[in-house]
Scaffold this motif. Structure first.
Motif, PDB file in Angstrom:
ATOM      1  N   THR A 142      59.689  51.760  54.120  1.00  0.00           N
ATOM      2  CA  THR A 142      58.681  50.819  53.664  1.00  0.00           C
ATOM      3  C   THR A 142      57.452  51.585  53.228  1.00  0.00           C
ATOM      4  OG1 THR A 142      59.483  49.186  55.246  1.00  0.00           O
ATOM      5  CG2 THR A 142      57.300  48.813  54.330  1.00  0.00           C
ATOM      6  N   VAL A 143      56.872  51.191  52.101  1.00  0.00           N
ATOM      7  CA  VAL A 143      55.644  51.823  51.607  1.00  0.00           C
ATOM      8  C   VAL A 143      54.467  51.305  52.430  1.00  0.00           C
ATOM      9  CG1 VAL A 143      54.109  52.059  49.615  1.00  0.00           C
ATOM     10  CG2 VAL A 143      56.583  52.065  49.280  1.00  0.00           C
ATOM     11  N   LEU A 144      53.685  52.237  52.981  1.00  0.00           N
ATOM     12  CA  LEU A 144      52.501  51.884  53.757  1.00  0.00           C
ATOM     13  C   LEU A 144      51.241  51.889  52.906  1.00  0.00           C
ATOM     14  CD1 LEU A 144      53.216  54.033  56.939  1.00  0.00           C
ATOM     15  CD2 LEU A 144      53.610  51.589  56.638  1.00  0.00           C
ATOM     16  N   LYS A 145      51.126  52.878  52.017  1.00  0.00           N
ATOM     17  CA  LYS A 145      49.975  53.016  51.130  1.00  0.00           C
ATOM     18  C   LYS A 145      50.486  53.133  49.697  1.00  0.00           C
ATOM     19  CE  LYS A 145      48.282  56.640  53.442  1.00  0.00           C
ATOM     20  NZ  LYS A 145      47.368  57.761  53.755  1.00  0.00           N
ATOM     21  N   PRO A 146      49.847  52.443  48.753  1.00  0.00           N
ATOM     22  CA  PRO A 146      50.303  52.514  47.357  1.00  0.00           C
ATOM     23  C   PRO A 146      50.266  53.944  46.805  1.00  0.00           C
ATOM     24  CG  PRO A 146      48.623  50.826  47.636  1.00  0.00           C
ATOM     25  CD  PRO A 146      48.682  51.596  48.909  1.00  0.00           C
ATOM     26  N   PHE A 147      51.236  54.262  45.957  1.00  0.00           N
ATOM     27  CA  PHE A 147      51.286  55.544  45.261  1.00  0.00           C
ATOM     28  C   PHE A 147      52.065  55.356  43.973  1.00  0.00           C
ATOM     29  CE2 PHE A 147      55.085  55.501  47.837  1.00  0.00           C
ATOM     30  CZ  PHE A 147      56.051  56.069  47.040  1.00  0.00           C
ATOM     31  N   HIS A 148      51.948  56.314  43.077  1.00  0.00           N
ATOM     32  CA  HIS A 148      52.714  56.224  41.836  1.00  0.00           C
ATOM     33  C   HIS A 148      53.477  57.516  41.600  1.00  0.00           C
ATOM     34  CE1 HIS A 148      49.002  58.116  40.426  1.00  0.00           C
ATOM     35  NE2 HIS A 148      49.737  58.644  39.474  1.00  0.00           N
ATOM     36  N   THR A 149      54.543  57.375  40.831  1.00  0.00           N
ATOM     37  CA  THR A 149      55.373  58.509  40.451  1.00  0.00           C
ATOM     38  C   THR A 149      55.344  58.606  38.935  1.00  0.00           C
ATOM     39  OG1 THR A 149      57.404  57.236  40.230  1.00  0.00           O
ATOM     40  CG2 THR A 149      56.890  58.059  42.435  1.00  0.00           C
ATOM     41  N   ALA A 150      56.107  59.501  38.387  1.00  0.00           N
ATOM     42  CA  ALA A 150      56.181  59.642  36.937  1.00  0.00           C
ATOM     43  C   ALA A 150      56.841  58.423  36.293  1.00  0.00           C
ATOM     44  CB  ALA A 150      56.959  60.906  36.581  1.00  0.00           C
ATOM     45  N   VAL A 151      57.601  57.660  37.088  1.00  0.00           N
ATOM     46  CA  VAL A 151      58.380  56.558  36.547  1.00  0.00           C
ATOM     47  C   VAL A 151      57.873  55.177  36.981  1.00  0.00           C
ATOM     48  CG1 VAL A 151      60.712  55.577  36.473  1.00  0.00           C
ATOM     49  CG2 VAL A 151      60.414  58.035  36.522  1.00  0.00           C
ATOM     50  N   ASP A 193      60.377  63.185  51.855  1.00  0.00           N
ATOM     51  CA  ASP A 193      59.843  63.721  53.114  1.00  0.00           C
ATOM     52  C   ASP A 193      58.349  64.006  53.023  1.00  0.00           C
ATOM     53  OD1 ASP A 193      62.260  63.541  54.479  1.00  0.00           O
ATOM     54  OD2 ASP A 193      62.884  65.544  53.839  1.00  0.00           O
ATOM     55  N   GLY A 194      57.883  64.486  51.884  1.00  0.00           N
ATOM     56  CA  GLY A 194      56.459  64.756  51.695  1.00  0.00           C
ATOM     57  C   GLY A 194      55.627  63.486  51.791  1.00  0.00           C
ATOM     58  N   LEU A 195      56.112  62.403  51.202  1.00  0.00           N
ATOM     59  CA  LEU A 195      55.406  61.126  51.281  1.00  0.00           C
ATOM     60  C   LEU A 195      55.411  60.575  52.702  1.00  0.00           C
ATOM     61  CD1 LEU A 195      56.703  59.525  47.980  1.00  0.00           C
ATOM     62  CD2 LEU A 195      54.326  60.142  48.466  1.00  0.00           C
ATOM     63  N   ALA A 196      56.512  60.773  53.414  1.00  0.00           N
ATOM     64  CA  ALA A 196      56.591  60.311  54.803  1.00  0.00           C
ATOM     65  C   ALA A 196      55.609  61.088  55.677  1.00  0.00           C
ATOM     66  CB  ALA A 196      58.012  60.455  55.328  1.00  0.00           C
ATOM     67  N   LYS A 197      55.557  62.403  55.512  1.00  0.00           N
ATOM     68  CA  LYS A 197      54.633  63.227  56.304  1.00  0.00           C
ATOM     69  C   LYS A 197      53.180  62.905  55.996  1.00  0.00           C
ATOM     70  CE  LYS A 197      57.747  67.118  56.896  1.00  0.00           C
ATOM     71  NZ  LYS A 197      58.032  68.518  56.539  1.00  0.00           N
ATOM     72  N   ALA A 198      52.883  62.533  54.750  1.00  0.00           N
ATOM     73  CA  ALA A 198      51.510  62.215  54.340  1.00  0.00           C
ATOM     74  C   ALA A 198      51.115  60.789  54.722  1.00  0.00           C
ATOM     75  CB  ALA A 198      51.360  62.417  52.834  1.00  0.00           C
TER      76      ALA A 198
END
Length: 53
Positions: A3-12, A33-38
């Motif tokens: 589940t996304v906790l904080k909004p973010f964007h990717t290239a797509v 994993d990087g997004l989960a750790k952050a």
């Protein structure tokens, strides 16, 4: 799934809070994993398979 906790964007795509994201989604330039750790996504616990008798 996670589940996304904080909004973010990717290239797509742009992800909003409470969206579902999978390790197989294209998250370039980020990694799952990087997004989960952050703290951007929260991994959901895996459902346990019933034990075979």
């Amino acid at each position: 799934m996670a589940t996304v906790l904080k909004p973010f964007h990717t290239a797509v795509r742009r992800f909003s809070a409470d969206d579902r994201v999978s390790p197989t989604d294209d998250l370039t330039p980020h990694t799952f994993d990087g997004l989960a750790k952050a703290g951007y996504i929260e991994k959901l616990p895996n459902a346990k398979k019933p034990a075979k008798d």
